[in-house]
Design a protein around this motif. Structure first.
Motif, PDB file in Angstrom:
ATOM      1  N   UNK A 112       0.774  -0.589  -0.297  1.00 33.25           N
ATOM      2  CA  UNK A 112      -0.013  -0.101  -0.465  1.00 33.25           C
ATOM      3  C   UNK A 112       0.801   1.371   0.456  1.00 33.25           C
ATOM      4  N   UNK A 113       0.445   2.173  -1.107  1.00 34.55           N
ATOM      5  CA  UNK A 113       1.501   3.358  -1.114  1.00 34.55           C
ATOM      6  C   UNK A 113       0.387   4.721  -1.250  1.00 34.55           C
ATOM      7  N   UNK A 114       1.082   5.372   0.189  1.00 32.17           N
ATOM      8  CA  UNK A 114       0.273   6.565   0.645  1.00 32.17           C
ATOM      9  C   UNK A 114       0.838   7.731   0.258  1.00 32.17           C
ATOM     10  N   UNK A 115       0.088   8.950   0.255  1.00 32.88           N
ATOM     11  CA  UNK A 115      -0.159  10.734   0.228  1.00 32.88           C
ATOM     12  C   UNK A 115       0.224  11.039  -0.809  1.00 32.88           C
ATOM     13  N   UNK A 116      -0.095  10.208  -2.132  1.00 32.09           N
ATOM     14  CA  UNK A 116       0.174  10.782  -3.155  1.00 32.09           C
ATOM     15  C   UNK A 116      -1.028  11.161  -3.528  1.00 32.09           C
ATOM     16  N   UNK A 117      -1.053  11.335  -5.144  1.00 38.10           N
ATOM     17  CA  UNK A 117      -0.274  11.521  -5.887  1.00 38.10           C
ATOM     18  C   UNK A 117       0.819  12.554  -5.945  1.00 38.10           C
ATOM     19  N   UNK A 118       1.864  11.773  -6.442  1.00 35.96           N
ATOM     20  CA  UNK A 118       3.297  12.503  -6.164  1.00 35.96           C
ATOM     21  C   UNK A 118       3.978  12.888  -8.091  1.00 35.96           C
ATOM     22  N   UNK A 119       4.066  14.133  -8.640  1.00 37.66           N
ATOM     23  CA  UNK A 119       3.973  13.824  -9.990  1.00 37.66           C
ATOM     24  C   UNK A 119       6.165  12.995 -10.000  1.00 37.66           C
ATOM     25  N   UNK A 120       6.273  13.751  -8.760  1.00 35.27           N
ATOM     26  CA  UNK A 120       8.503  13.502  -8.644  1.00 35.27           C
ATOM     27  C   UNK A 120       7.851  12.054  -8.534  1.00 35.27           C
ATOM     28  N   UNK A 121       7.231  11.107  -8.232  1.00 34.65           N
ATOM     29  CA  UNK A 121       7.794  10.033  -7.075  1.00 34.65           C
ATOM     30  C   UNK A 121       7.274   8.771  -8.132  1.00 34.65           C
TER      31      UNK A 121
END
Ligand SMILES: [Zn+2]
Length: 291
Positions: A112-121
Motif C-alpha cells: 500500500x502506497x500512501x499520500x500521493x499522487x506526487x509527480x516526482x515519485x
C-alpha cells in the motif's frame, strides 16, 4: 503498534482479500510465474473472480462499478444535468473494522502506497510495480489527486487499486463529524469523477481512526485498511533501513505501508527498487482489492 495488533479474525470472515488470492496450494514455481512474472498489470488476475462477490449487496443494488460506468449513466443530457451519484454498499459492523493483515496461510503481501499522487515519485513507483507485474493499493489524498488527475488516471489505468486517504490528511480524531464526512466524501467524489471507480477502501491518516470516522466510512461504503509492516519511510530513516525493516517484518498476509507523497520520498523509491525483487524471488504474491 499496528503490527500484530489484530489478525483479521478466522478464515471465512468478510475480508475480501480472502479467497481472492492465488489457489491455496500452488506449485511454488508455477505460482510465482503466473502471479508475478507472466500476468501483466491491469489484466484480469487472481482478483478477477473475486471482483463481483465482495461488492455485491444483499439487496441486489447495483454495484458501484456498474453504477459509475459511463454506459450506465443514461443519456448525455442526463449526464450533463447531474453527475450520477454512486450507490454505496452498506457495510456490516464486522466489515467496518480496520483490516491489519490478510490470510496468513497464503504467501501473499498487499503493498500500500500512501499520500500521493506526487509527480516526482509516483511514476517511478508505477514503473517498478509494472516491471514485476505487481498490483498495489494507492491511498490518495484528495487535494493531491485534484492537482494531478492525469497521474490518478494512470495509476488506475495500470490496474492498481485507488483508495481514499482523506482530502487534506488531517488527524480525524480532532474533527467534527461534519468535517470528517467532508474529508472522506470529497475525496471519494474526486476519485470517482477522475477514474470512474467508486473507492471502496479508506485509510485514516496516521492510522488514527475514530469512532466517528469508522461510522462515516461505513456510511460511505468504505472499508478500512490498516497495515502490519511499517518501515516508517516517511521519517526518511535511510534506504537500507527501510529495506531491512520490510525484509525482516514481512510474512505471509502482511500489509506493507509505504509513501510516494508528503515530502521527499526518494528513499522510499530506492527501497522499493531494492526489496521488490527480493520478495518476488522469495515466492511472495502481491495482491490488492479488486477494481
Ligand atoms: Zn498518510
Amino acid at each position: 503498534m499496528a503490527a500484530g495488533m489484530s489478525l483479521l479474525g478466522a478464515a471465512g470472515c468478510q475480508n475480501p482479500f480472502d479467497g481472492a488470492d492465488p489457489p491455496p496450494a500452488p506449485v511454488p514455481d508455477a505460482a510465482e510465474a503466473g502471479a508475478v512474472g507472466a500476468a501483466p498489470v491491469g489484466s484480469p488476475s487472481q482478483w478477477a473472480s473475486a471482483s463481483t462477490a465482495p461488492t455485491a449487496t444483499p439487496s441486489g443494488a447495483p454495484s458501484p462499478t456498474a453504477t459509475g460506468s459511463p454506459t450506465a449513466t443514461g443519456s448525455p443530457s442526463a449526464q450533463a444535468a447531474q453527475p450520477v451519484q454512486p450507490v454505496h454498499k452498506v457495510l456490516t459492523q464486522a466489515e467496518g473494522k480496520p483490516v491489519y493483515e490478510l490470510d496468513p496461510s497464503r504467501k501473499v503481501v498487499a503493498l500500500t502506497i500512501d499520500d500521493g499522487p506526487d509527480p516526482r515519485y509516483t511514476p517511478t513507483v508505477l514503473d517498478l510495480l509494472q516491471k514485476y507485474g505487481i498490483r498495489a493499493t494507492f491511498f490518495l489524498i484528495g487535494e493531491n489527486a485534484v492537482q494531478h488527475p492525469a497521474l490518478v488516471r494512470e495509476i488506475a489505468d495500470r490496474g492498481h487499486h485507488i483508495a481514499n486517504h482523506t482530502w487534506t490528511h488531517p488527524d480525524l480524531r480532532h474533527l467534527s463529524d461534519a468535517k470528517v464526512r467532508d474529508e472522506l466524501e470529497r475525496t471519494s467524489d474526486v476519485l470517482f469523477k477522475t477514474t470512474g471507480r467508486q473507492p471502496t477502501w479508506f485509510r485514516a491518516p496516521g492510522g488514527d481512526w475514530s469512532d466517528a470516522s469508522l461510522r462515516i466510512a461505513a456510511d460511505l461504503g468504505l472499508r478500512n485498511m490498516a497495515w502490519s509492516v511499517d518501515p516508517r519511510d516517511w521519517a526518511r530513516p535511510g534506504t537500507s533501513a527501510i529495506v531491512d525493516t520490510i525484509l525482516k517484518d514481512v510474512r505471509p498476509g502482511s500489509i506493507v505501508l509505504n509513501h510516494d507523497g508528503g515530502g521527499d520520498r526518494s528513499q522510499t523509491v530506492a527501497a522499493i527498487k531494492a526489496y521488490l525483487p527480493v520478495l518476488v524471488d522469495s515466492g511472495y504474491f502481491f495482491t490488492a482489492p479488486p477494481n
